[in-house]
Design a protein around this motif. Structure first.
Motif, PDB file in Angstrom:
ATOM      1  N   ARG A 160      23.539   6.983 -19.179  1.00  0.00           N
ATOM      2  CA  ARG A 160      22.238   6.566 -19.703  1.00  0.00           C
ATOM      3  C   ARG A 160      21.922   7.411 -20.925  1.00  0.00           C
ATOM      4  NH1 ARG A 160      16.101   7.419 -17.910  1.00  0.00           N
ATOM      5  NH2 ARG A 160      15.243   6.075 -19.512  1.00  0.00           N
ATOM      6  N   ASP A 161      21.705   6.757 -22.047  1.00  0.00           N
ATOM      7  CA  ASP A 161      21.337   7.433 -23.296  1.00  0.00           C
ATOM      8  C   ASP A 161      22.242   8.616 -23.606  1.00  0.00           C
ATOM      9  OD1 ASP A 161      19.201   5.636 -23.549  1.00  0.00           O
ATOM     10  OD2 ASP A 161      17.830   6.965 -22.470  1.00  0.00           O
ATOM     11  N   GLY A 162      23.547   8.450 -23.389  1.00  0.00           N
ATOM     12  CA  GLY A 162      24.513   9.495 -23.702  1.00  0.00           C
ATOM     13  C   GLY A 162      24.761  10.501 -22.592  1.00  0.00           C
TER      14      GLY A 162
ATOM     15  N   LYS B 239      25.060  -3.428 -16.320  1.00  0.00           N
ATOM     16  CA  LYS B 239      23.915  -2.867 -15.614  1.00  0.00           C
ATOM     17  C   LYS B 239      24.359  -2.332 -14.268  1.00  0.00           C
ATOM     18  CE  LYS B 239      20.413  -5.719 -17.752  1.00  0.00           C
ATOM     19  NZ  LYS B 239      19.348  -6.703 -17.536  1.00  0.00           N
ATOM     20  N   SER B 240      23.700  -1.280 -13.844  1.00  0.00           N
ATOM     21  CA  SER B 240      24.026  -0.668 -12.560  1.00  0.00           C
ATOM     22  C   SER B 240      22.741  -0.427 -11.785  1.00  0.00           C
ATOM     23  CB  SER B 240      24.738   0.665 -12.791  1.00  0.00           C
ATOM     24  OG  SER B 240      24.967   1.305 -11.569  1.00  0.00           O
TER      25      SER B 240
ATOM     26  N   LYS C 185      22.031  12.995  -5.734  1.00  0.00           N
ATOM     27  CA  LYS C 185      20.780  12.524  -6.349  1.00  0.00           C
ATOM     28  C   LYS C 185      19.880  13.663  -6.803  1.00  0.00           C
ATOM     29  CE  LYS C 185      17.748  11.674  -2.434  1.00  0.00           C
ATOM     30  NZ  LYS C 185      16.982  10.655  -1.734  1.00  0.00           N
ATOM     31  N   ASN C 186      19.862  14.762  -6.076  1.00  0.00           N
ATOM     32  CA  ASN C 186      19.047  15.895  -6.500  1.00  0.00           C
ATOM     33  C   ASN C 186      19.595  16.503  -7.788  1.00  0.00           C
ATOM     34  OD1 ASN C 186      16.857  17.806  -6.056  1.00  0.00           O
ATOM     35  ND2 ASN C 186      18.515  19.284  -5.796  1.00  0.00           N
ATOM     36  N   ASP C 187      20.928  16.644  -7.879  1.00  0.00           N
ATOM     37  CA  ASP C 187      21.544  17.192  -9.089  1.00  0.00           C
ATOM     38  C   ASP C 187      21.269  16.309 -10.299  1.00  0.00           C
ATOM     39  OD1 ASP C 187      22.529  19.342  -7.680  1.00  0.00           O
ATOM     40  OD2 ASP C 187      24.523  18.484  -7.438  1.00  0.00           O
ATOM     41  N   ILE C 188      21.335  15.014 -10.102  1.00  0.00           N
ATOM     42  CA  ILE C 188      21.073  14.075 -11.197  1.00  0.00           C
ATOM     43  C   ILE C 188      19.623  14.214 -11.663  1.00  0.00           C
ATOM     44  CG2 ILE C 188      20.882  11.635 -11.830  1.00  0.00           C
ATOM     45  CD1 ILE C 188      23.246  11.151  -9.870  1.00  0.00           C
ATOM     46  N   GLY C 189      18.710  14.291 -10.712  1.00  0.00           N
ATOM     47  CA  GLY C 189      17.291  14.435 -11.062  1.00  0.00           C
ATOM     48  C   GLY C 189      17.010  15.721 -11.815  1.00  0.00           C
ATOM     49  N   GLU C 190      17.622  16.818 -11.372  1.00  0.00           N
ATOM     50  CA  GLU C 190      17.418  18.101 -12.044  1.00  0.00           C
ATOM     51  C   GLU C 190      18.035  18.093 -13.447  1.00  0.00           C
ATOM     52  OE1 GLU C 190      15.463  20.638 -11.065  1.00  0.00           O
ATOM     53  OE2 GLU C 190      14.926  19.245  -9.475  1.00  0.00           O
ATOM     54  N   ALA C 191      19.229  17.510 -13.588  1.00  0.00           N
ATOM     55  CA  ALA C 191      19.879  17.441 -14.898  1.00  0.00           C
ATOM     56  C   ALA C 191      19.064  16.576 -15.859  1.00  0.00           C
ATOM     57  CB  ALA C 191      21.303  16.890 -14.760  1.00  0.00           C
ATOM     58  N   TRP C 192      18.508  15.497 -15.351  1.00  0.00           N
ATOM     59  CA  TRP C 192      17.717  14.610 -16.189  1.00  0.00           C
ATOM     60  C   TRP C 192      16.449  15.317 -16.683  1.00  0.00           C
ATOM     61  CZ3 TRP C 192      18.749  10.609 -18.934  1.00  0.00           C
ATOM     62  CH2 TRP C 192      17.707   9.851 -19.473  1.00  0.00           C
ATOM     63  N   LYS C 193      15.807  16.076 -15.808  1.00  0.00           N
ATOM     64  CA  LYS C 193      14.604  16.820 -16.200  1.00  0.00           C
ATOM     65  C   LYS C 193      14.928  17.836 -17.296  1.00  0.00           C
ATOM     66  CE  LYS C 193      12.592  16.627 -11.615  1.00  0.00           C
ATOM     67  NZ  LYS C 193      12.338  17.424 -10.414  1.00  0.00           N
TER      68      LYS C 193
ATOM     69  N   CYS D  44      15.352   8.607  -7.709  1.00  0.00           N
ATOM     70  CA  CYS D  44      14.851   9.730  -8.502  1.00  0.00           C
ATOM     71  C   CYS D  44      13.954   9.247  -9.636  1.00  0.00           C
ATOM     72  CB  CYS D  44      16.027  10.516  -9.092  1.00  0.00           C
ATOM     73  SG  CYS D  44      17.033  11.344  -7.866  1.00  0.00           S
ATOM     74  N   LYS D  45      13.603   7.990  -9.608  1.00  0.00           N
ATOM     75  CA  LYS D  45      12.769   7.393 -10.666  1.00  0.00           C
ATOM     76  C   LYS D  45      13.447   7.501 -12.025  1.00  0.00           C
ATOM     77  CE  LYS D  45       9.377   6.797  -7.681  1.00  0.00           C
ATOM     78  NZ  LYS D  45       9.989   6.426  -6.446  1.00  0.00           N
ATOM     79  N   ILE D  46      14.765   7.266 -12.048  1.00  0.00           N
ATOM     80  CA  ILE D  46      15.541   7.318 -13.286  1.00  0.00           C
ATOM     81  C   ILE D  46      16.222   5.963 -13.474  1.00  0.00           C
ATOM     82  CG2 ILE D  46      17.296   8.543 -14.607  1.00  0.00           C
ATOM     83  CD1 ILE D  46      17.003  10.869 -12.626  1.00  0.00           C
ATOM     84  N   PRO D  47      15.530   4.983 -13.996  1.00  0.00           N
ATOM     85  CA  PRO D  47      16.137   3.663 -14.198  1.00  0.00           C
ATOM     86  C   PRO D  47      17.007   3.632 -15.451  1.00  0.00           C
ATOM     87  CG  PRO D  47      13.910   3.647 -15.018  1.00  0.00           C
ATOM     88  CD  PRO D  47      14.132   5.020 -14.405  1.00  0.00           C
ATOM     89  N   GLY D  48      17.751   2.562 -15.614  1.00  0.00           N
ATOM     90  CA  GLY D  48      18.444   2.307 -16.857  1.00  0.00           C
ATOM     91  C   GLY D  48      19.859   2.807 -16.979  1.00  0.00           C
TER      92      GLY D  48
END
Length: 100
Positions: free
Chosen positions: A31-33, A69-70, A90-98, A3-7
């Motif tokens: 990631r960042d809280g 690190k993961s 992965k889709n849920d993570i991407g949407e939540a991150w956005k 999902c292009k969400i590193p870190g």
């Protein structure tokens, strides 16, 4: 990664007491809280299966926190179950991150 969400970090902790028979460990990603937990429903004080949020009450109840690190693509274990779960969230993570 996908999902292009590193870190993200792999985070683990423990809670309860060995002598009282309540001791347990748990692991999740952060990631960042932002907490991402796909196995939260194993605890009686949490009814949700998946948690994607900041300031999680469940996760703040753990102590002796370890962080590392993961990276899903660097894991060398059996991918069968991990791949299935990863595809589901992965889709849920991407949407939540956005939204975050």
């Amino acid at each position: 990664m996908d999902c292009k969400i590193p870190g993200f970090q792999y985070v683990s902790g423990e809670r309860g007491s060995v002598s009282a028979g309540t001791w347990t460990t748990h692991a999740w990603l952060e990631r960042d809280g932002l907490v991402v937990d796909i196995t939260a429903d194993q605890f009686s004080d949490e009814c949700r299966s998946v948690i994607v949020e900041t300031n999680s009450l469940l996760h703040s109840s753990f102590r002796d926190i370890q962080r590392m690190k993961s990276n899903y693509f660097e894991w060398t274990g059996d991918f069968t179950a991990v791949s299935r779960v990863y595809a589901l969230v992965k889709n849920d993570i991407g949407e939540a991150w956005k939204a975050w």
